[in-house]
Scaffold this active site. Structure first.
Site, short mmCIF file in Angstrom:
data_model
loop_
_atom_site.label_atom_id
_atom_site.label_comp_id
_atom_site.label_asym_id
_atom_site.label_seq_id
_atom_site.Cartn_x
_atom_site.Cartn_y
_atom_site.Cartn_z
N ARG A 221 0.96 -1.26 -0.09
CA ARG A 221 -0.16 -0.04 -0.03
C ARG A 221 0.96 1.42 -0.05
NH1 ARG A 221 -3.71 2.93 4.02
NH2 ARG A 221 -5.52 3.54 2.65
N ILE B 139 -7.42 7.28 -1.31
CA ILE B 139 -7.31 6.12 -1.34
C ILE B 139 -8.16 5.35 -0.27
CG2 ILE B 139 -4.96 6.32 -0.04
CD1 ILE B 139 -4.30 3.62 -1.44
N SER B 140 -8.94 4.22 -0.65
CA SER B 140 -9.92 3.70 0.38
C SER B 140 -9.39 2.94 1.49
CB SER B 140 -10.76 2.78 -0.43
OG SER B 140 -11.27 3.27 -1.59
N GLN B 141 -9.88 2.94 2.59
CA GLN B 141 -9.53 2.36 3.81
C GLN B 141 -9.52 0.84 3.59
OE1 GLN B 141 -12.72 2.86 6.87
NE2 GLN B 141 -11.87 1.30 8.16
#
Ligand code: SAH
Length: 220
Positions: free
Chosen positions: A40, A66-68
């Site tokens: 990530r 950026i998504s969790q």
């Protein structure tokens, strides 16, 4: 420095993130492995490197996020991807969710309305050696008619109403997962095609996504 106060190394951070996903309800081993194996930090801006392995959404360029990781896990799990699935993703953003999907699905088609984001995501995926992703600059709300129908569709921006154009590009046994709602909090919905032109719809909890905007972004 005392051992306990040393910052965690990357392996420990990854392991902690996987634990957070498990306790948040991600049970699918393939999904957990895909997230654990996707670096990530490569998708997070320099400013937030320290937080790359935290279970939180983070800002990226163009005012997007950026998504969790937990939400990436729950959405990917909800899609019930099979090894031969062709998946359409709307909202490439950083390319993080795309990379996770690419580990599980046969092909991933991903669309983004910001050229800058798409270019950066493409170079990250290339760097990772990902070869089963096809990207397109365009309005994902319209889907990708030339490549339709899809086995699975994942929308990573909030649609203000039922995404009918995308539902029409789903195979007769397909699954579409999307956040739906107008406000800052939306409901994550799963639409499962019933093979007769209809869908069963399930609510999968509350989520917070940036909106699915019409058209493409001009300058950026
Ligand atoms: N999956 C991404 C999440 C990015 S946030 C990640 O993991 O990083 C949602 C993204 O959807 C943003 O990049 C935004 O620009 C994009 N988006 C919003 N409306 C869109 C549309 N109509 N077509 C394509 N992309 C869209």
């Amino acid at each position: 420095m005392n051992k306990q106060t040393e910052p965690l190394d990357e392996d420990a951070r990854r392991a902690r993130m996987v634990l957070a996903l498990r306790s948040g309800g991600v049970m699918d081993a393939k999904v957990l492995a895909a997230i654990e194996q996707t670096p990530r930090d490569l998708f997070v801006p320099d400013l937030f490197q320290e937080r790359a392995w935290e279970d939180s959404a983070l800002p990226i360029a163009c005012g997007q996020t950026i998504s969790q990781p937990l939400i990436v896990g729950l959405m990917t799990q909800a899609l019930r991807i099979e090894w031969r699935s062709r998946v359409l993703e709307i909202g490439t953003g950083s390319g993080y969710q795309t990379a996770v999907l690419a580990k599980i699905a046969r092909y991933v088609y991903s669309m983004e309305r910001y050229r800058t984001l798409l270019g950066e995501a493409e170079s990250r995926l290339k760097k990772l050696g990902v070869q089963n992703v096809i990207t397109r600059f365009g309005d994902g709300g319209e889907g990708w008619p030339e490549q339709a129908p899809f086995d699975r569709i994942l929308v990573t921006a909030a649609a203000d109403k039922e995404p009918t154009a995308l539902l029409a590009q789903l195979k007769p046994t397909g699954v579409l997962v999307a956040p739906v709602g107008r406000g800052p909090v939306q409901v994550l919905k799963r639409y499962t095609a019933d093979g007769k032109g209809g869908f069963t719809t399930e609510d999968m909890g509350e989520v917070r996504f940036v909106p699915l905007l019409p058209g493409v972004a001009e300058a950026l």
